[in-house]
Design an enzyme around this catalytic site. Structure first.
Site, PDB file in Angstrom:
ATOM      1  N   CYS A   3       0.789  -1.607  -0.023  1.00 32.40           N
ATOM      2  CA  CYS A   3      -0.223  -0.270   0.339  1.00 32.40           C
ATOM      3  C   CYS A   3       0.565   1.592   0.284  1.00 32.40           C
ATOM      4  CB  CYS A   3      -1.034   0.185   1.218  1.00 32.40           C
ATOM      5  SG  CYS A   3      -2.203   1.557   1.301  1.00 32.40           S
ATOM      6  N   HIS A  45      -4.179   0.200   8.105  1.00 32.26           N
ATOM      7  CA  HIS A  45      -4.471   1.004   6.840  1.00 32.26           C
ATOM      8  C   HIS A  45      -6.247   0.411   6.886  1.00 32.26           C
ATOM      9  CE1 HIS A  45      -4.781  -0.383   2.769  1.00 32.26           C
ATOM     10  NE2 HIS A  45      -5.203  -0.915   2.712  1.00 32.26           N
ATOM     11  N   HIS A  98      -7.959   7.414   3.033  1.00 33.66           N
ATOM     12  CA  HIS A  98      -7.575   9.479   3.388  1.00 33.66           C
ATOM     13  C   HIS A  98      -9.196  10.692   2.919  1.00 33.66           C
ATOM     14  CE1 HIS A  98      -7.555   7.916  -0.848  1.00 33.66           C
ATOM     15  NE2 HIS A  98      -7.162   9.499  -1.414  1.00 33.66           N
TER      16      HIS A  98
HETATM   17  P1  DGP Z   1      -7.793   9.633  -4.496  1.00 36.36           P
HETATM   18  O1  DGP Z   1      -7.577  10.018  -5.842  1.00 36.36           O
HETATM   19  O2  DGP Z   1      -8.705  10.469  -3.838  1.00 36.36           O
HETATM   20  O3  DGP Z   1      -7.960   8.247  -4.051  1.00 36.36           O
HETATM   21  O4  DGP Z   1      -6.850  10.628  -3.732  1.00 36.36           O
HETATM   22  C1  DGP Z   1      -5.590  10.280  -3.784  1.00 36.36           C
HETATM   23  C2  DGP Z   1      -4.485  11.150  -3.565  1.00 36.36           C
HETATM   24  O5  DGP Z   1      -3.203  11.105  -3.739  1.00 36.36           O
HETATM   25  C3  DGP Z   1      -4.317  11.588  -5.119  1.00 36.36           C
HETATM   26  O6  DGP Z   1      -4.353  13.512  -4.877  1.00 36.36           O
HETATM   27  C4  DGP Z   1      -2.919  11.907  -5.045  1.00 36.36           C
HETATM   28  C5  DGP Z   1      -2.085  11.563  -4.065  1.00 36.36           C
HETATM   29  N1  DGP Z   1      -1.175  10.517  -3.614  1.00 36.36           N
HETATM   30  C6  DGP Z   1      -0.972   9.736  -5.646  1.00 36.36           C
HETATM   31  N2  DGP Z   1       0.996   8.924  -5.046  1.00 36.36           N
HETATM   32  C7  DGP Z   1       1.298  10.156  -3.743  1.00 36.36           C
HETATM   33  C8  DGP Z   1       2.594   9.977  -3.014  1.00 36.36           C
HETATM   34  O7  DGP Z   1       3.473   9.200  -3.733  1.00 36.36           O
HETATM   35  N3  DGP Z   1       2.733  11.241  -2.384  1.00 36.36           N
HETATM   36  C9  DGP Z   1       1.636  11.846  -1.845  1.00 36.36           C
HETATM   37  N4  DGP Z   1       2.169  13.436  -1.772  1.00 36.36           N
HETATM   38  N5  DGP Z   1       0.827  11.956  -2.679  1.00 36.36           N
HETATM   39  C10 DGP Z   1       0.580  11.657  -3.108  1.00 36.36           C
END
Ligand code: DGP
Length: 112
Positions: A3, A45, A98
């Site tokens: 994850c 998780h 989240h």
């Molecule tokens: P959702 O689409 O609601 O599942 O949001 C997931 C969010 O996670 C998206 O806005 C981008 C963010 N995200 C994805 N990968 C990473 C990462 O490696 N680091 C950070 N800081 N954010 C991430």
């Protein structure tokens, strides 16, 4: 541990942390959709909102205590939006519960 957000919590993947306690981790979204875009996640998780049950919902209450504290610290005095995408129809891309905090400008009136 496959994850992404569990790996971020573990420090295996770098992140820009804004808050942490024993239950919660918060960090800046990698692709911000507003001047302030923070993700607040439980360290436990859970795949998403659909995993919340009477047995584990205390973490959600705690997250919603943390969110206004983060918003205050970020100076979001004029308001902000809290969003949680759940499942494919909501375009959830990371299957770890989240909550997005979005703010720092006037947001759009529509949510879908
Ligand atoms: P959702 O689409 O609601 O599942 O949001 C997931 C969010 O996670 C998206 O806005 C981008 C963010 N995200 C994805 N990968 C990473 C990462 O490696 N680091 C950070 N800081 N954010 C991430």
């Amino acid at each position: 541990m496959d994850c992404l957000f569990c790996r971020i919590i573990a420090g295996e993947i770098p992140s820009n942390k804004v808050y942490e306690d024993d239950q919660v981790y918060a960090f800046r979204d990698i692709a911000p959709q507003a001047p302030t875009h923070i993700l607040v996640i439980p360290k436990e998780h859970l795949s998403g909102v659909s995993d919340i049950t009477p047995e584990n919902s205390a973490i959600v209450a705690h997250i919603f205590e943390v969110i206004p504290a983060i918003a205050r610290a970020e100076g979001l005095t004029n308001g902000y939006r809290v969003v949680s995408n759940c499942g494919p129809d909501a375009c959830q891309s990371v299957p770890h519960l989240h909550f997005h905090i979005l703010g720092g400008r006037k947001l759009g009136e529509t949510m879908a």
